[in-house]
Design a protein around this motif. Structure first.
Motif, mmCIF file in Angstrom:
data_model
loop_
_atom_site.group_PDB
_atom_site.id
_atom_site.type_symbol
_atom_site.label_atom_id
_atom_site.label_comp_id
_atom_site.label_asym_id
_atom_site.label_seq_id
_atom_site.Cartn_x
_atom_site.Cartn_y
_atom_site.Cartn_z
ATOM 1 N N VAL A 204 64.941 122.433 98.478
ATOM 2 C CA VAL A 204 64.653 121.177 99.450
ATOM 3 C C VAL A 204 62.935 120.595 99.103
ATOM 4 O O VAL A 204 62.913 119.195 98.468
ATOM 5 C CB VAL A 204 64.269 121.395 100.731
ATOM 6 C CG1 VAL A 204 63.275 120.394 101.355
ATOM 7 C CG2 VAL A 204 65.417 121.548 101.542
ATOM 8 N N ALA A 205 62.019 121.183 97.930
ATOM 9 C CA ALA A 205 61.183 121.109 97.418
ATOM 10 C C ALA A 205 61.969 120.449 96.319
ATOM 11 O O ALA A 205 61.021 119.197 95.660
ATOM 12 C CB ALA A 205 60.227 122.250 96.792
ATOM 13 N N GLU A 206 62.809 120.911 95.683
ATOM 14 C CA GLU A 206 62.649 119.659 93.900
ATOM 15 C C GLU A 206 63.253 118.740 94.834
ATOM 16 O O GLU A 206 63.867 117.578 94.423
ATOM 17 C CB GLU A 206 63.780 120.788 93.891
ATOM 18 C CG GLU A 206 64.655 119.560 92.042
ATOM 19 C CD GLU A 206 64.066 119.295 91.143
ATOM 20 O OE1 GLU A 206 64.360 119.160 90.076
ATOM 21 O OE2 GLU A 206 62.801 120.274 91.284
ATOM 22 N N ALA A 207 64.378 118.155 95.819
ATOM 23 C CA ALA A 207 64.689 117.047 96.179
ATOM 24 C C ALA A 207 63.200 116.440 96.587
ATOM 25 O O ALA A 207 63.814 115.171 96.368
ATOM 26 C CB ALA A 207 65.525 117.375 97.615
ATOM 27 N N SER A 212 60.553 111.662 94.794
ATOM 28 C CA SER A 212 59.211 110.740 93.985
ATOM 29 C C SER A 212 59.957 109.901 93.011
ATOM 30 O O SER A 212 58.694 108.949 92.876
ATOM 31 C CB SER A 212 57.782 111.842 94.313
ATOM 32 O OG SER A 212 58.404 112.740 93.413
ATOM 33 N N LYS A 213 60.518 110.326 92.322
ATOM 34 C CA LYS A 213 61.024 109.836 90.571
ATOM 35 C C LYS A 213 61.887 108.659 91.414
ATOM 36 O O LYS A 213 62.471 108.251 90.091
ATOM 37 C CB LYS A 213 61.618 111.403 89.982
ATOM 38 C CG LYS A 213 60.945 112.321 89.800
ATOM 39 C CD LYS A 213 59.324 111.841 88.963
ATOM 40 C CE LYS A 213 58.560 113.048 88.800
ATOM 41 N NZ LYS A 213 57.277 112.601 87.756
ATOM 42 N N GLY A 214 62.366 108.411 92.524
ATOM 43 C CA GLY A 214 63.224 107.261 93.025
ATOM 44 C C GLY A 214 64.448 107.701 92.598
ATOM 45 O O GLY A 214 65.609 107.258 92.924
ATOM 46 N N ASP A 219 73.066 111.504 95.545
ATOM 47 C CA ASP A 219 72.913 112.120 94.649
ATOM 48 C C ASP A 219 71.843 113.191 94.791
ATOM 49 O O ASP A 219 72.485 114.638 93.313
ATOM 50 C CB ASP A 219 72.821 111.483 93.192
ATOM 51 C CG ASP A 219 73.076 109.750 92.787
ATOM 52 O OD1 ASP A 219 74.062 110.431 92.963
ATOM 53 O OD2 ASP A 219 72.505 109.187 92.563
ATOM 54 N N ILE A 220 71.040 113.663 94.907
ATOM 55 C CA ILE A 220 70.607 114.529 95.378
ATOM 56 C C ILE A 220 71.547 115.488 95.884
ATOM 57 O O ILE A 220 71.229 116.908 95.955
ATOM 58 C CB ILE A 220 68.900 114.725 96.020
ATOM 59 C CG1 ILE A 220 67.944 113.650 95.266
ATOM 60 C CG2 ILE A 220 68.680 115.455 96.154
ATOM 61 C CD1 ILE A 220 67.026 113.294 95.968
ATOM 62 N N TYR A 247 59.546 110.001 103.471
ATOM 63 C CA TYR A 247 58.763 109.847 102.918
ATOM 64 C C TYR A 247 58.828 109.147 101.737
ATOM 65 O O TYR A 247 57.155 108.973 101.515
ATOM 66 C CB TYR A 247 59.417 111.395 102.199
ATOM 67 C CG TYR A 247 58.922 112.451 100.831
ATOM 68 C CD1 TYR A 247 57.347 112.273 100.825
ATOM 69 C CD2 TYR A 247 59.673 111.847 100.323
ATOM 70 C CE1 TYR A 247 56.928 112.575 99.483
ATOM 71 C CE2 TYR A 247 59.514 111.939 98.371
ATOM 72 C CZ TYR A 247 57.854 112.558 98.690
ATOM 73 O OH TYR A 247 56.577 113.022 97.654
ATOM 74 N N ILE A 248 59.843 108.698 101.786
ATOM 75 C CA ILE A 248 59.539 107.331 100.950
ATOM 76 C C ILE A 248 59.455 106.008 101.347
ATOM 77 O O ILE A 248 58.853 105.992 100.718
ATOM 78 C CB ILE A 248 61.680 107.171 100.204
ATOM 79 C CG1 ILE A 248 62.588 107.683 99.543
ATOM 80 C CG2 ILE A 248 61.908 105.705 99.577
ATOM 81 C CD1 ILE A 248 63.872 107.918 99.992
ATOM 82 N N GLU A 249 58.873 105.678 102.511
ATOM 83 C CA GLU A 249 58.408 104.733 103.007
ATOM 84 C C GLU A 249 56.742 104.916 102.502
ATOM 85 O O GLU A 249 56.278 104.514 102.042
ATOM 86 C CB GLU A 249 59.261 104.836 104.415
ATOM 87 C CG GLU A 249 60.457 103.906 104.303
ATOM 88 C CD GLU A 249 60.298 102.365 104.060
ATOM 89 O OE1 GLU A 249 59.337 101.985 103.993
ATOM 90 O OE2 GLU A 249 60.993 102.318 103.550
ATOM 91 N N GLN A 250 56.958 106.534 102.907
ATOM 92 C CA GLN A 250 55.145 106.554 102.705
ATOM 93 C C GLN A 250 54.596 106.441 100.894
ATOM 94 O O GLN A 250 53.693 106.187 100.658
ATOM 95 C CB GLN A 250 54.651 108.496 103.054
ATOM 96 C CG GLN A 250 55.094 107.922 104.606
ATOM 97 C CD GLN A 250 54.905 109.501 104.901
ATOM 98 O OE1 GLN A 250 54.784 110.695 104.297
ATOM 99 N NE2 GLN A 250 54.501 109.338 106.217
ATOM 100 N N LEU A 251 56.037 106.593 100.495
ATOM 101 C CA LEU A 251 55.425 106.704 98.772
ATOM 102 C C LEU A 251 54.783 104.852 98.893
ATOM 103 O O LEU A 251 54.572 104.587 97.089
ATOM 104 C CB LEU A 251 56.360 107.392 97.941
ATOM 105 C CG LEU A 251 56.601 108.483 97.606
ATOM 106 C CD1 LEU A 251 57.577 109.310 97.210
ATOM 107 C CD2 LEU A 251 55.589 109.651 97.516
ATOM 108 N N LYS A 252 56.063 104.410 99.096
ATOM 109 C CA LYS A 252 55.556 102.810 98.926
ATOM 110 C C LYS A 252 54.668 102.507 99.338
ATOM 111 O O LYS A 252 54.174 100.968 98.785
ATOM 112 C CB LYS A 252 57.237 102.077 99.809
ATOM 113 C CG LYS A 252 58.535 102.386 98.477
ATOM 114 C CD LYS A 252 59.503 101.689 99.528
ATOM 115 C CE LYS A 252 60.894 101.995 98.753
ATOM 116 N NZ LYS A 252 61.669 101.155 99.590
ATOM 117 N N ARG A 253 53.539 103.094 99.919
ATOM 118 C CA ARG A 253 52.496 102.301 100.728
ATOM 119 C C ARG A 253 51.496 102.210 99.911
ATOM 120 O O ARG A 253 51.196 102.971 98.578
ATOM 121 C CB ARG A 253 52.479 103.248 102.126
ATOM 122 C CG ARG A 253 53.266 102.759 103.255
ATOM 123 C CD ARG A 253 52.404 104.112 104.486
ATOM 124 N NE ARG A 253 53.280 103.649 105.297
ATOM 125 C CZ ARG A 253 53.402 104.819 105.975
ATOM 126 N NH1 ARG A 253 53.094 105.117 106.759
ATOM 127 N NH2 ARG A 253 54.785 104.587 107.319
#
Length: 253
Positions: A204-207, A212-214, A219-220, A247-253
């Protein structure tokens, strides 16, 4: 009976409702561990009767005669786990019947609920061994190892370096020289959890790192061997309190 299923070889789980057989004195060759879902009963063992009610757990050693007397057979539901003594008797013992209440009962229920949900046989075995070590009688023999700490470190490193692979207890026995019970006991001492649970947490941590790398969620799931996206989402939320999408949405802020 609502259902009966085999978990792994030598281990069966049953959920029973309104079972009149409970009234008759009987024995099981297996170790019996379970809890009451609904209703209450007097449980007689060795000429002693103890009251049990919803939420209470019980441990009954193999070949101990016992008899239940439910107060209302129409409101009587329980779940029992039956384990062949050949599976555990070389490492841990159960010679005394026990009533479990409070935190101990909740812990037993949690273990059994995990066994009902989990699909991967090796993860099931991790949970089962953890349960047996938790409730078995102390003072049992620990398999000797030249250096247990080094063996556990070897297991840890193997998990980290093979995160994308299926990892079985049989394989961990081969690389560490410890038996399955010793693996669970000693790994948990150092890492607070079982090897299977640690393997899942690491994936899960690797996911999260890959997200975070897109990387694409599908695929994950393929790369890290999650059953499907729902499996990843469920485990991701358990660890981080949010879904991968959030989480992905938070990275975009």
């Amino acid at each position: 009976m609502e259902f009966s299923r085999s978990i792994i070889e030598g281990v069966e789980i049953k959920r029973c409702r309104n079972n009149p057989h409970a009234y008759k004195p009987h024995v099981h060759k297996e170790l019996s561990l379970g809890y009451i879902v609904e209703g209450s009963t007097g449980l007689t063992m060795n000429d002693r009767t103890i009251h049990y009610e919803s939420g209470d757990g019980v441990i009954i050693p193999p070949l101990m005669t016992h008899r239940c007397a439910p107060n209302d057979i129409n409101h009587w539901v329980y779940v029992m786990l039956f384990i062949d003594p050949g599976y555990y008797s070389d490492v841990v013992s159960f010679s005394q019947a026990k009533k479990l209440t409070g935190n101990q009962a909740r812990q037993l229920i949690g273990f059994i609920e995990q066994l009902l949900i989990e699909k991967i046989p090796d993860t099931l075995e991790n949970i089962l061994i953890e349960l047996l070590l938790e409730f078995g009688e102390k003072g049992t023999i620990e398999t000797a190892a030249a250096n247990t700490s080094d063996s556990v470190q070897t297991i840890h490193d193997y998990i980290v370096n093979h995160a994308k692979d299926d990892i079985t207890l049989d394989k961990l026995q081969q690389i560490s020289g410890l038996n399955k019970f010793s693996i669970i006991r000693n790994f948990k001492k150092l890492y607070i959890t079982t090897p299977a649970a640690y393997h899942l947490q690491y994936r899960v941590a690797e996911a999260k790192r890959l997200l975070s790398k897109g990387a694409d969620v599908f695929d994950i799931c393929e790369e890290l061997r999650f059953y499907d996206q729902a499996h990843l989402i469920r485990e991701f939320k358990k660890m981080y309190g949010i879904t991968p999408g959030t989480y992905i949405e938070q990275l975009k802020r």
